[in-house]
Motif scaffolding. Structure first.
Motif, PDB file in Angstrom:
ATOM      1  N   PHE C 129       0.837  -1.192   0.000  1.00 55.67           N
ATOM      2  CA  PHE C 129       0.000   0.000   0.000  1.00 55.67           C
ATOM      3  C   PHE C 129       0.884   1.259   0.000  1.00 55.67           C
ATOM      4  O   PHE C 129       1.929   1.294   0.630  1.00 55.67           O
ATOM      5  N   GLY C 130       0.475   2.268  -0.714  1.00 54.23           N
ATOM      6  CA  GLY C 130       1.247   3.506  -0.726  1.00 54.23           C
ATOM      7  C   GLY C 130       0.964   4.297  -1.985  1.00 54.23           C
ATOM      8  O   GLY C 130       0.084   3.960  -2.773  1.00 54.23           O
ATOM      9  N   LYS C 131       1.751   5.357  -2.154  1.00 54.88           N
ATOM     10  CA  LYS C 131       1.575   6.206  -3.333  1.00 54.88           C
ATOM     11  C   LYS C 131       2.132   5.479  -4.543  1.00 54.88           C
ATOM     12  O   LYS C 131       3.275   5.003  -4.530  1.00 54.88           O
ATOM     13  N   ARG C 132       1.350   5.404  -5.589  1.00 53.56           N
ATOM     14  CA  ARG C 132       1.734   4.576  -6.719  1.00 53.56           C
ATOM     15  C   ARG C 132       2.594   5.360  -7.695  1.00 53.56           C
ATOM     16  O   ARG C 132       2.275   6.464  -8.086  1.00 53.56           O
ATOM     17  N   LYS C 133       3.710   4.757  -8.083  1.00 52.54           N
ATOM     18  CA  LYS C 133       4.573   5.371  -9.092  1.00 52.54           C
ATOM     19  C   LYS C 133       4.521   4.530 -10.366  1.00 52.54           C
ATOM     20  O   LYS C 133       3.611   3.751 -10.555  1.00 52.54           O
ATOM     21  N   LYS C 134       5.520   4.694 -11.236  1.00 51.42           N
ATOM     22  CA  LYS C 134       5.517   3.939 -12.492  1.00 51.42           C
ATOM     23  C   LYS C 134       5.853   2.484 -12.255  1.00 51.42           C
ATOM     24  O   LYS C 134       6.314   2.103 -11.196  1.00 51.42           O
ATOM     25  N   ASN C 135       5.617   1.630 -13.287  1.00 52.81           N
ATOM     26  CA  ASN C 135       5.980   0.233 -13.085  1.00 52.81           C
ATOM     27  C   ASN C 135       7.476   0.054 -13.259  1.00 52.81           C
ATOM     28  O   ASN C 135       8.168   0.873 -13.868  1.00 52.81           O
ATOM     29  N   ILE C 136       7.987  -1.014 -12.665  1.00 55.69           N
ATOM     30  CA  ILE C 136       9.433  -1.126 -12.522  1.00 55.69           C
ATOM     31  C   ILE C 136      10.115  -1.624 -13.777  1.00 55.69           C
ATOM     32  O   ILE C 136      11.324  -1.552 -13.894  1.00 55.69           O
ATOM     33  N   ILE C 137       9.357  -2.158 -14.723  1.00 56.18           N
ATOM     34  CA  ILE C 137       9.983  -2.656 -15.942  1.00 56.18           C
ATOM     35  C   ILE C 137      10.180  -1.470 -16.883  1.00 56.18           C
ATOM     36  O   ILE C 137       9.222  -0.954 -17.446  1.00 56.18           O
ATOM     37  N   LYS C 138      11.421  -1.039 -17.036  1.00 59.38           N
ATOM     38  CA  LYS C 138      11.657   0.068 -17.978  1.00 59.38           C
ATOM     39  C   LYS C 138      12.333  -0.517 -19.207  1.00 59.38           C
ATOM     40  O   LYS C 138      13.531  -0.413 -19.402  1.00 59.38           O
ATOM     41  N   ALA C 139      11.529  -1.154 -20.045  1.00 62.84           N
ATOM     42  CA  ALA C 139      12.120  -1.891 -21.153  1.00 62.84           C
ATOM     43  C   ALA C 139      12.219  -1.048 -22.401  1.00 62.84           C
ATOM     44  O   ALA C 139      12.820  -1.467 -23.376  1.00 62.84           O
ATOM     45  N   GLN C 140      11.651   0.155 -22.380  1.00 67.78           N
ATOM     46  CA  GLN C 140      11.601   0.984 -23.592  1.00 67.78           C
ATOM     47  C   GLN C 140      10.979   0.181 -24.730  1.00 67.78           C
ATOM     48  O   GLN C 140      11.607  -0.058 -25.748  1.00 67.78           O
ATOM     49  N   ALA C 141       9.732  -0.251 -24.510  1.00 65.77           N
ATOM     50  CA  ALA C 141       9.092  -1.126 -25.478  1.00 65.77           C
ATOM     51  C   ALA C 141       8.911  -0.413 -26.812  1.00 65.77           C
ATOM     52  O   ALA C 141       8.571   0.764 -26.874  1.00 65.77           O
ATOM     53  N   SER C 142       9.158  -1.152 -27.884  1.00 63.46           N
ATOM     54  CA  SER C 142       9.041  -0.567 -29.213  1.00 63.46           C
ATOM     55  C   SER C 142       7.581  -0.496 -29.629  1.00 63.46           C
ATOM     56  O   SER C 142       6.685  -0.993 -28.933  1.00 63.46           O
ATOM     57  N   LEU C 143       7.348   0.113 -30.794  1.00 61.46           N
ATOM     58  CA  LEU C 143       5.968   0.279 -31.277  1.00 61.46           C
ATOM     59  C   LEU C 143       5.334  -1.073 -31.547  1.00 61.46           C
ATOM     60  O   LEU C 143       4.178  -1.312 -31.202  1.00 61.46           O
ATOM     61  N   ILE C 144       6.116  -1.975 -32.161  1.00 60.27           N
ATOM     62  CA  ILE C 144       5.586  -3.302 -32.486  1.00 60.27           C
ATOM     63  C   ILE C 144       5.157  -4.020 -31.218  1.00 60.27           C
ATOM     64  O   ILE C 144       4.085  -4.618 -31.135  1.00 60.27           O
ATOM     65  N   MET C 145       6.005  -3.903 -30.189  1.00 60.28           N
ATOM     66  CA  MET C 145       5.701  -4.559 -28.918  1.00 60.28           C
ATOM     67  C   MET C 145       4.426  -4.008 -28.311  1.00 60.28           C
ATOM     68  O   MET C 145       3.524  -4.766 -27.900  1.00 60.28           O
ATOM     69  N   SER C 146       4.300  -2.668 -28.274  1.00 56.89           N
ATOM     70  CA  SER C 146       3.155  -2.105 -27.560  1.00 56.89           C
ATOM     71  C   SER C 146       1.860  -2.349 -28.325  1.00 56.89           C
ATOM     72  O   SER C 146       0.829  -2.603 -27.708  1.00 56.89           O
TER      73      SER C 146
END
Lengths: 125, 84, 277
Positions: C129-146
């Motif tokens: 529980f707490g203040k929510r920040k970004k998710n921890i996976i910073k994979a820099q997903a490409s356009l195809i991936m997203s």
């Protein structure tokens, strides 16, 4: 001969080996995550054991289909569905408890800065 | 015939579990645990339990491994911040 | 103050303990049902497979078993042969016997297990529980991936729904269906850097499906006099609209498990910052 031995014992040997290996990890390793890995392996072994005692050679799966009849002249030829249904729910519960254990592990790491059980014990003194 | 394939799978599963014990890196140990779950789900299929096989493949080999890796990533992030 | 045992001693002790345990297990194998000697006709599962539990209960209550010198059990209970696609109005219409045990004969057990899962998910959410920040996976997903994960999410969601709607006919059911949906949500988190799930919506959805389970059980209590009893007609075995309330309960379980496991993935993957402590 060989086939009969395998039919009798191969799944039991496999499940008991998994339980033993998991126990070995939980008893000897000092990393919390590794201990949870060991618990998961024990869980896999137990599930395999429970499904294995429901099976016998030439059993069919316990689902009625067009070609799959579960009884011939009153004699049931299907595998035992009761342990299978218990295992089905036990797997899902296993995921929930694993997630809870991992969360507590992460919280321990945030407090003590390490995952080693001995160092945590020393820091607690 | 199928019992011999099952015996082979049992041997592979035990070998993978031993890899999970003796590997030094935590990540390879976690991946080995996922492979154990995958092999056990194949054994469930040989044991005429397709329901359990589907559940084990979706949860044990898929989600459980993913949650382990996420937790490991969280911990590794803290470790690297401490070192810097 | 350090008086820990050396690692080698610990390992040898563990190995010897496990060896003793394994010898005990293999010794016990001589008494256990071996693969070739299991006989389901002696087990209670025979009643589940032939779907004559009610007949067995009736004759047990009337005392016929012991009065006429019958051997107490299962092979004496009358049954009617079941053919797929023809037999109608059985006491439990599910073609998948495992489903009929999980939901119908032992439904109360399943309610307890769903509660355990709910508690585990609540514990995970509470500890993070707490203040929510970004998710921890910073994979820099490409356009195809997203884009690909979003298209795949639709297909995976459809497949999960298929699995739990057909739970009484094919292998599968609410639990694997929910897990499949949760892995789709995991794919969304991995493929999109700024994806945020609706946390409150997930919790609400989960609670509503749990309540639906209990309400279906209570309907059985008030209409057929037993909690989680089947109150709908069981049609022809093998039809999609058969097996009475089993499909309804499995839909509720599937939605509940899917929302719950998605919430677990969401709580673990999103980095939080404690505001209190």
């Amino acid at each position: 001969m060989m086939q009969e031995f395998l039919q009798n014992y191969v799944y039991l040997i496999g499940s008991m080996s998994l339980i033993g290996i998991g126990l070995y990890i939980t008893l000897t390793d000092e990393n919390i995550f590794k201990i949870i890995v060991g618990l998961n392996i024990i869980e896999s072994g137990t599930n395999l054991f429970m499904v294995a005692i429901a099976w016998y050679p030439k059993a069919v799966m316990p689902i009625y289909t067009l070609t799959n009849k579960l009884s011939i002249n009153g004699k049931v030829i299907a595998a035992d569905p009761l342990p299978q249904s218990l295992v089905l729910t036990a797997i899902v519960i296993g995921l929930g408890t694993t997630a809870l254990a991992l969360t507590i592990g992460i919280k321990i790491f945030e407090k003590y800065g390490t995952l080693d059980v001995r160092k945590i014990k020393e820091a607690g003194r | 015939m199928i019992i011999y394939i099952a015996a082979l799978v049992v041997a592979v599963v035990i070998t993978t579990a031993l890899i999970a014990v003796f590997s030094k890196k935590l990540l390879s140990s976690i991946i080995a645990m996922g492979l154990v779950s995958l092999g056990v789900s194949g054994l469930f299929f040989f044991l005429q339990a397709p329901d359990v096989a589907i559940t084990e493949a979706a949860i044990g080999a898929g989600l459980s491994t993913a949650i382990f890796v996420i937790a490991l990533k969280k911990v590794k992030k803290g470790e690297s911040e401490d070192e810097e | 103050m350090r008086n820990d045992t050396p690692i080698l001693v610990k390992k040898i002790t563990a190995l010897s303990l496990i060896t003793i345990l394994m010898v005990g297990f293999f010794w016990a194998f001589t008494e256990m049902p071996k693969g070739s000697s299991v006989n389901v006709n002696n087990r209670v599962s025979r009643l589940y497979i032939l779907k004559n539990v009610k007949a067995a209960t009736k004759s047990l209550n009337s005392g016929n078993f012991f009065a006429k010198g019958m051997k107490p059990l299962r092979s004496d209970v009358p049954y009617s042969p079941i053919t797929f696609g023809k037999s109608a109005n059985l006491e439990d219409g599910a073609a998948n016997v495992v489903t009929s045990i999980v939901v119908d004969y032992r439904g109360f057990d399943t309610l307890g297990e769903v509660t355990v899962l709910f508690l585990a998910a609540t514990g995970v959410a509470m500890l993070f529980f707490g203040k929510r920040k970004k998710n921890i996976i910073k994979a820099q997903a490409s356009l195809i991936m997203s884009v690909g994960t979003r298209i795949a999410y639709a297909v995976i969601l459809l497949f999960g729904i298929y699995i739990f709607v057909h739970g009484h006919l094919t292998p599968g059911g609410g639990f694997p269906g929910g897990a499949v949906i949760a892995s789709g949500v995991l794919g969304l988190f991995l493929g999109n850097d700024h994806y945020e799930s609706n946390h409150l919506g997930l919790k609400l959805f989960e609670s509503l499906s749990g309540m639906a389970f209990v309400i279906i059980g209570l309907t059985g209590l008030f209409s057929v006099n037993s909690f989680l009893a089947n109150f709908l007609p069981t049609g022809v075995i093998g039809d999609l609209y058969s097996a009475g309330f089993i499909a309804l309960i499995y839909i509720a379980i599937g939605m509940k498990v899917g929302a719950e496991l998605s919430a677990v993935v969401d709580s673990m993957i999103v980095d939080t910052e404690e505001e209190w402590s």
